[in-house]
Design a protein around this motif. Structure first.
Motif, PDB file in Angstrom:
ATOM      1  N   GLU A 139       0.832  -1.209   0.000  1.00  0.00           N
ATOM      2  CA  GLU A 139       0.000   0.000   0.000  1.00  0.00           C
ATOM      3  C   GLU A 139       0.864   1.256   0.000  1.00  0.00           C
ATOM      4  O   GLU A 139       0.573   2.221  -0.711  1.00  0.00           O
ATOM      5  CB  GLU A 139      -0.912  -0.005   1.231  1.00  0.00           C
ATOM      6  N   MET A 140       1.940   1.252   0.804  1.00  0.00           N
ATOM      7  CA  MET A 140       2.835   2.405   0.846  1.00  0.00           C
ATOM      8  C   MET A 140       3.507   2.627  -0.503  1.00  0.00           C
ATOM      9  O   MET A 140       3.612   3.767  -0.989  1.00  0.00           O
ATOM     10  CB  MET A 140       3.888   2.206   1.936  1.00  0.00           C
ATOM     11  N   LEU A 141       3.954   1.544  -1.121  1.00  0.00           N
ATOM     12  CA  LEU A 141       4.578   1.659  -2.438  1.00  0.00           C
ATOM     13  C   LEU A 141       3.582   2.166  -3.466  1.00  0.00           C
ATOM     14  O   LEU A 141       3.915   3.018  -4.302  1.00  0.00           O
ATOM     15  CB  LEU A 141       5.141   0.305  -2.867  1.00  0.00           C
ATOM     16  N   MET A 142       2.348   1.657  -3.407  1.00  0.00           N
ATOM     17  CA  MET A 142       1.323   2.065  -4.363  1.00  0.00           C
ATOM     18  C   MET A 142       1.048   3.559  -4.261  1.00  0.00           C
ATOM     19  O   MET A 142       0.942   4.258  -5.281  1.00  0.00           O
ATOM     20  CB  MET A 142       0.037   1.276  -4.123  1.00  0.00           C
ATOM     21  N   LYS A 143       0.943   4.080  -3.052  1.00  0.00           N
ATOM     22  CA  LYS A 143       0.635   5.494  -2.862  1.00  0.00           C
ATOM     23  C   LYS A 143       1.780   6.403  -3.322  1.00  0.00           C
ATOM     24  O   LYS A 143       1.554   7.560  -3.679  1.00  0.00           O
ATOM     25  CB  LYS A 143       0.301   5.764  -1.402  1.00  0.00           C
ATOM     26  N   SER A 144       2.997   5.875  -3.291  1.00  0.00           N
ATOM     27  CA  SER A 144       4.141   6.694  -3.719  1.00  0.00           C
ATOM     28  C   SER A 144       4.343   6.668  -5.227  1.00  0.00           C
ATOM     29  O   SER A 144       5.101   7.484  -5.768  1.00  0.00           O
ATOM     30  CB  SER A 144       5.425   6.187  -3.044  1.00  0.00           C
ATOM     31  N   ALA A 145       3.680   5.748  -5.931  1.00  0.00           N
ATOM     32  CA  ALA A 145       3.963   5.534  -7.350  1.00  0.00           C
ATOM     33  C   ALA A 145       3.649   6.761  -8.196  1.00  0.00           C
ATOM     34  O   ALA A 145       4.472   7.186  -9.014  1.00  0.00           O
ATOM     35  CB  ALA A 145       3.175   4.325  -7.861  1.00  0.00           C
ATOM     36  N   GLY A 146       2.457   7.343  -8.022  1.00  0.00           N
ATOM     37  CA  GLY A 146       2.031   8.451  -8.877  1.00  0.00           C
ATOM     38  C   GLY A 146       2.936   9.669  -8.797  1.00  0.00           C
ATOM     39  O   GLY A 146       3.505  10.096  -9.820  1.00  0.00           O
ATOM     40  N   PRO A 147       3.112  10.267  -7.612  1.00  0.00           N
ATOM     41  CA  PRO A 147       3.954  11.459  -7.524  1.00  0.00           C
ATOM     42  C   PRO A 147       5.390  11.210  -7.968  1.00  0.00           C
ATOM     43  O   PRO A 147       5.985  12.042  -8.666  1.00  0.00           O
ATOM     44  CB  PRO A 147       3.896  11.813  -6.026  1.00  0.00           C
ATOM     45  N   THR A 148       5.941  10.069  -7.582  1.00  0.00           N
ATOM     46  CA  THR A 148       7.330   9.784  -7.946  1.00  0.00           C
ATOM     47  C   THR A 148       7.476   9.607  -9.446  1.00  0.00           C
ATOM     48  O   THR A 148       8.434  10.090 -10.060  1.00  0.00           O
ATOM     49  CB  THR A 148       7.819   8.511  -7.228  1.00  0.00           C
ATOM     50  N   ALA A 149       6.528   8.905 -10.069  1.00  0.00           N
ATOM     51  CA  ALA A 149       6.605   8.666 -11.509  1.00  0.00           C
ATOM     52  C   ALA A 149       6.517   9.968 -12.290  1.00  0.00           C
ATOM     53  O   ALA A 149       7.261  10.177 -13.263  1.00  0.00           O
ATOM     54  CB  ALA A 149       5.486   7.720 -11.939  1.00  0.00           C
ATOM     55  N   LEU A 150       5.626  10.866 -11.886  1.00  0.00           N
ATOM     56  CA  LEU A 150       5.467  12.121 -12.610  1.00  0.00           C
ATOM     57  C   LEU A 150       6.680  13.034 -12.424  1.00  0.00           C
ATOM     58  O   LEU A 150       7.115  13.703 -13.364  1.00  0.00           O
ATOM     59  CB  LEU A 150       4.190  12.823 -12.150  1.00  0.00           C
ATOM     60  N   PHE A 151       7.231  13.043 -11.218  1.00  0.00           N
ATOM     61  CA  PHE A 151       8.450  13.832 -10.986  1.00  0.00           C
ATOM     62  C   PHE A 151       9.606  13.277 -11.820  1.00  0.00           C
ATOM     63  O   PHE A 151      10.358  14.034 -12.447  1.00  0.00           O
ATOM     64  CB  PHE A 151       8.817  13.805  -9.499  1.00  0.00           C
ATOM     65  N   ALA A 152       9.734  11.947 -11.859  1.00  0.00           N
ATOM     66  CA  ALA A 152      10.791  11.325 -12.654  1.00  0.00           C
ATOM     67  C   ALA A 152      10.617  11.624 -14.137  1.00  0.00           C
ATOM     68  O   ALA A 152      11.593  11.834 -14.861  1.00  0.00           O
ATOM     69  CB  ALA A 152      10.810   9.815 -12.415  1.00  0.00           C
ATOM     70  N   LEU A 153       9.362  11.637 -14.589  1.00  0.00           N
ATOM     71  CA  LEU A 153       9.095  11.988 -15.982  1.00  0.00           C
ATOM     72  C   LEU A 153       9.569  13.409 -16.266  1.00  0.00           C
ATOM     73  O   LEU A 153      10.176  13.687 -17.316  1.00  0.00           O
ATOM     74  CB  LEU A 153       7.605  11.853 -16.287  1.00  0.00           C
ATOM     75  N   GLY A 154       9.280  14.332 -15.344  1.00  0.00           N
ATOM     76  CA  GLY A 154       9.726  15.705 -15.514  1.00  0.00           C
ATOM     77  C   GLY A 154      11.243  15.815 -15.577  1.00  0.00           C
ATOM     78  O   GLY A 154      11.789  16.562 -16.399  1.00  0.00           O
ATOM     79  N   VAL A 155      11.932  15.069 -14.716  1.00  0.00           N
ATOM     80  CA  VAL A 155      13.398  15.061 -14.752  1.00  0.00           C
ATOM     81  C   VAL A 155      13.891  14.552 -16.102  1.00  0.00           C
ATOM     82  O   VAL A 155      14.809  15.114 -16.701  1.00  0.00           O
ATOM     83  CB  VAL A 155      13.962  14.191 -13.607  1.00  0.00           C
ATOM     84  N   THR A 156      13.250  13.482 -16.584  1.00  0.00           N
ATOM     85  CA  THR A 156      13.632  12.911 -17.879  1.00  0.00           C
ATOM     86  C   THR A 156      13.448  13.922 -19.001  1.00  0.00           C
ATOM     87  O   THR A 156      14.328  14.094 -19.860  1.00  0.00           O
ATOM     88  CB  THR A 156      12.801  11.649 -18.178  1.00  0.00           C
ATOM     89  N   VAL A 157      12.301  14.617 -19.000  1.00  0.00           N
ATOM     90  CA  VAL A 157      12.047  15.640 -20.024  1.00  0.00           C
ATOM     91  C   VAL A 157      13.047  16.776 -19.895  1.00  0.00           C
ATOM     92  O   VAL A 157      13.575  17.280 -20.897  1.00  0.00           O
ATOM     93  CB  VAL A 157      10.602  16.166 -19.905  1.00  0.00           C
ATOM     94  N   GLY A 158      13.336  17.182 -18.665  1.00  0.00           N
ATOM     95  CA  GLY A 158      14.265  18.283 -18.439  1.00  0.00           C
ATOM     96  C   GLY A 158      15.675  17.991 -18.911  1.00  0.00           C
ATOM     97  O   GLY A 158      16.440  18.911 -19.237  1.00  0.00           O
ATOM     98  N   MET A 159      16.035  16.715 -18.957  1.00  0.00           N
ATOM     99  CA  MET A 159      17.376  16.327 -19.383  1.00  0.00           C
ATOM    100  C   MET A 159      17.477  16.158 -20.897  1.00  0.00           C
ATOM    101  O   MET A 159      18.573  16.005 -21.428  1.00  0.00           O
ATOM    102  CB  MET A 159      17.777  15.015 -18.694  1.00  0.00           C
ATOM    103  N   ARG A 160      16.336  16.156 -21.576  1.00  0.00           N
ATOM    104  CA  ARG A 160      16.363  15.959 -23.023  1.00  0.00           C
ATOM    105  C   ARG A 160      16.685  17.264 -23.746  1.00  0.00           C
ATOM    106  O   ARG A 160      16.442  18.352 -23.226  1.00  0.00           O
ATOM    107  CB  ARG A 160      15.015  15.412 -23.509  1.00  0.00           C
ATOM    108  N   ARG A 161      17.186  17.136 -24.951  1.00  0.00           N
ATOM    109  CA  ARG A 161      17.607  18.284 -25.744  1.00  0.00           C
ATOM    110  C   ARG A 161      16.595  18.551 -26.847  1.00  0.00           C
ATOM    111  O   ARG A 161      16.137  17.627 -27.516  1.00  0.00           O
ATOM    112  CB  ARG A 161      18.981  17.999 -26.366  1.00  0.00           C
ATOM    113  N   LEU A 162      16.209  19.812 -27.020  1.00  0.00           N
ATOM    114  CA  LEU A 162      15.275  20.205 -28.077  1.00  0.00           C
ATOM    115  C   LEU A 162      16.059  20.417 -29.358  1.00  0.00           C
ATOM    116  O   LEU A 162      16.725  21.434 -29.537  1.00  0.00           O
ATOM    117  CB  LEU A 162      14.522  21.478 -27.689  1.00  0.00           C
ATOM    118  N   ALA A 163      16.000  19.409 -30.232  1.00  0.00           N
ATOM    119  CA  ALA A 163      16.733  19.464 -31.504  1.00  0.00           C
ATOM    120  C   ALA A 163      15.994  18.581 -32.498  1.00  0.00           C
ATOM    121  O   ALA A 163      15.034  17.897 -32.156  1.00  0.00           O
ATOM    122  CB  ALA A 163      18.180  19.003 -31.317  1.00  0.00           C
TER     123      ALA A 163
END
Length: 317
Positions: free
Chosen positions: A200-224
């Motif tokens: 249950e604890m892992l399940m509740k942490s999944a959404g916020p962590t996944a979206l933050f990680a997605l943002g980090v991934t996008v932030g590291m990508r290059r617009l080209a």
């Protein structure tokens, strides 16, 4: 509409926080690695297992639904690849990776948490099915077509390719969690005591962590790599594919409205970072895939709230 924005914007706000963190602290790929390990091997599998195992078993063998959603993804892939070849004269290998970028949505990190948040826990079942079969299709189709593009591949290499594909699909934690969830549903398993609490604890942490990680991934990508092909890839991914999903899935007899809406939302998701990873692996369309992730993620911040509003207001029956 304000209620929809209040529901959706926190999720995209978490993505923006991830983008800000990536640009501000520049931790690099190594800094993201542990976050991805937590998500891929623990948090999201816990979410998938708990929701799937609690679903009625008969819901988990909905082959008409799976066939329809997978056919939509395949159609988007083939259309982008074919149009790129015809309109732009794109080299075959590059066209294949454009097809991947134009059809492979972020059904894991973004799709599963958003489906549960927007439609309730019962939405995780169709979302998990879309994830499993979409990922299996993309891993198989991309690897097969890229290998086919290289005429110098030896016959013996096909066995290695087939083994790599089978290993990627069969050992993916999300797919394993789905299979275990189906077994749990069949035997009416409920995680006891401390194990249930941890899940249950892992399940509740999944959404916020996944979206933050997605943002980090996008932030590291290059617009080209911006060009005409980007319009084709992005337009297919966040506009044409969800329309196609609505038309095709609505034609499947007996499909619950919730499952239809989940299928449309999953089809409207932005390009998955896995498309960039595949492009890097096969050394083609790397900059284009990176840009597609950024552009479609930005577009989805407008399209997905609008889609949820249309669903909740009855404009999209």
């Amino acid at each position: 509409m304000s209620d929809i924005l209040n529901l959706a914007m926190p999720f995209f706000g978490l993505i923006l926080l991830g983008v800000f963190a990536a640009r501000r602290w520049q931790g690099g790929e190594q800094g993201l690695a542990w976050l991805n390990i937590f998500l891929v091997y623990f948090a999201l599998p816990a979410l998938i297992f708990l929701v799937v195992s609690e679903a009625p078993f008969e819901q988990l063998v909905n082959w008409p639904f799976v066939t329809a959603t997978t056919a939509v993804t395949l159609a988007a892939f083939v259309t982008v690849m074919g149009l790129s070849r015809v309109l732009f004269g794109t080299e075959f290998r590059t066209a294949v990776l454009q097809g991947t970028s134009g059809s492979y949505g972020n059904v894991g990190y973004m799709g599963l948490p958003l489906a549960v948040a927007f439609f309730g826990p019962q939405a995780a079942v169709p979302a998990a099915l879309v994830f499993c079969f979409d990922c299996a299709l993309q891993f198989v189709l991309t690897a097969f077509l890229v290998t086919l593009a290289n005429e110098r591949e030896e016959e013996a290499h096909w066995g290695a390719v087939a083994w790599r594909i089978a290993r990627q699909v069969g050992t993916h934690p999300f797919i394993i969690a789905t299979v275990l969830g189906i077994i749990g549903s069949a035997i009416h398993f409920h995680a006891p005591g401390a194990l249930g609490t941890i899940l249950e604890m892992l399940m509740k942490s999944a959404g916020p962590t996944a979206l933050f990680a997605l943002g980090v991934t996008v932030g590291m990508r290059r617009l080209a790599g911006v060009g005409p092909a980007l319009v084709l890839v992005s337009g297919m991914k966040v506009i044409v594919q969800p329309v196609l999903a609505y038309v095709v899935v609505s034609m499947v007899p007996g499909t619950p409205p919730l499952w239809l809406h989940v299928a449309v939302m999953m089809a409207a998701l932005p390009t998955a970072s896995n498309a960039f990873i595949l492009a890097s692996q096969y050394k083609s369309y790397v900059e284009g895939a990176s840009t597609a992730v950024i552009v479609t993620t930005a577009l989805s911040a407008v399209i997905i709230p609008g889609l949820i509003y249309a669903i909740n207001s009855g404009m999209l029956p």
